[in-house]
Design an enzyme around this catalytic site. Sequence first.
Site, PDB file in Angstrom:
ATOM      1  N   LYS A 112       0.659  -1.128   0.111  1.00  0.00           N
ATOM      2  CA  LYS A 112       0.072   0.019   0.073  1.00  0.00           C
ATOM      3  C   LYS A 112       0.965   1.339   0.205  1.00  0.00           C
ATOM      4  CE  LYS A 112      -4.205  -1.968   2.123  1.00  0.00           C
ATOM      5  NZ  LYS A 112      -5.057  -1.987   3.180  1.00  0.00           N
ATOM      6  N   LYS A 193      -6.252 -10.742  -6.201  1.00  0.00           N
ATOM      7  CA  LYS A 193      -7.433 -10.768  -5.559  1.00  0.00           C
ATOM      8  C   LYS A 193      -8.560  -9.896  -6.256  1.00  0.00           C
ATOM      9  CE  LYS A 193      -9.369 -10.373  -0.788  1.00  0.00           C
ATOM     10  NZ  LYS A 193      -8.799 -10.121   0.495  1.00  0.00           N
ATOM     11  N   LYS A 196     -12.232  -4.099  -4.459  1.00  0.00           N
ATOM     12  CA  LYS A 196     -12.871  -2.889  -4.536  1.00  0.00           C
ATOM     13  C   LYS A 196     -12.381  -1.773  -4.796  1.00  0.00           C
ATOM     14  CE  LYS A 196     -13.866  -2.232   0.452  1.00  0.00           C
ATOM     15  NZ  LYS A 196     -13.249  -3.243   1.113  1.00  0.00           N
TER      16      LYS A 196
END
Length: 329
Positions: A112, A193, A196
């Site tokens: 991230k 994966k 969203k």
Amino acid sequence: MAKKVLSGIQPSGSLTLGNYIGAIKNFVKLQKEYECFFMVVDLHAITVTQEPAALRENSESVAALYLAAGIDPAISNVYMQSHVPQHAELGWIMTTLTAMGELERMTQFKDKSSGKDSVGSGLFVYPSLMAADILIYNADLVPVGEDQKQHLELTRDLAGRFNHRFGEFFTVPEPYIPEVGARIMSLDDASKKMSKSNPNAGSYIALLDPPDVIRKKISRATTDSGREVVYDPANKPEISNLMSIYAECSGMSLQQIADRYEGQMYGGFKKELGEVLVATLEPLQQKYYEIRSSGTLGDILAEGAERARIVAAQNLAAVKERMGFLPLR
């Protein structure tokens, strides 16, 4: 006493079919056997910038989707993480027990923060808060995806570290990872994966996508070369991912699906998969909109938070007493 289960989902963006299959469906099953605490983890969401109006809307949406999917607030505790302040207080305590090196090794932080000039410290230390989320209830089982196993290992280490220094108190939690469906992959790249946060909306099925959008996304989903509908994740990851989705939503086994489409091409399989998904999600969507319009969601969240606070406050008081904090008189 029934064993305790703890889990939560961030209110950042629209929940996907991956969230439903990998997490929420299992929440519904687990509530029948365990004392369950299902949070909307809004404190975790703010480790990255959130627009206030979007955070409020997404928080309500996640909670309503929990209920629409079948989580029963009469037997499960459904609440906002921020409504139970003991999470944050134990989170600070856990931060003081966590070594910098342990946090630096977290692959989620590396992923991230990659390519960013500036990263908030919350993104770095949030595994300590996640540990507190679990330990504040002395949870026995934690449903986690493969990408969260590292954080659960840290939680187990912190529980053992606290117990060694201050006396046995924390339960060392175990992971709950279902054999099938725990990791639903992206529709455009089965090596990733379903998420969203993916900027390509065609890579995921949002739980609130209209039927025509669902059908279109499935029709455009990437498939492997060849034409055989067979489950072979190593050599045919794309069609294997679609078969996993089909199995989870239809109740059929992977072998039954392979037999049903033997000798057929991908087109017919994908068309029927689209209909299976519509049939699965339309009732959920109807319940969702009923809950959102009923005006009862706030009361349900307040009741869940009140029950959770009772357990959390007792455990936090015991933790602070063992560590030497003066009690409030």
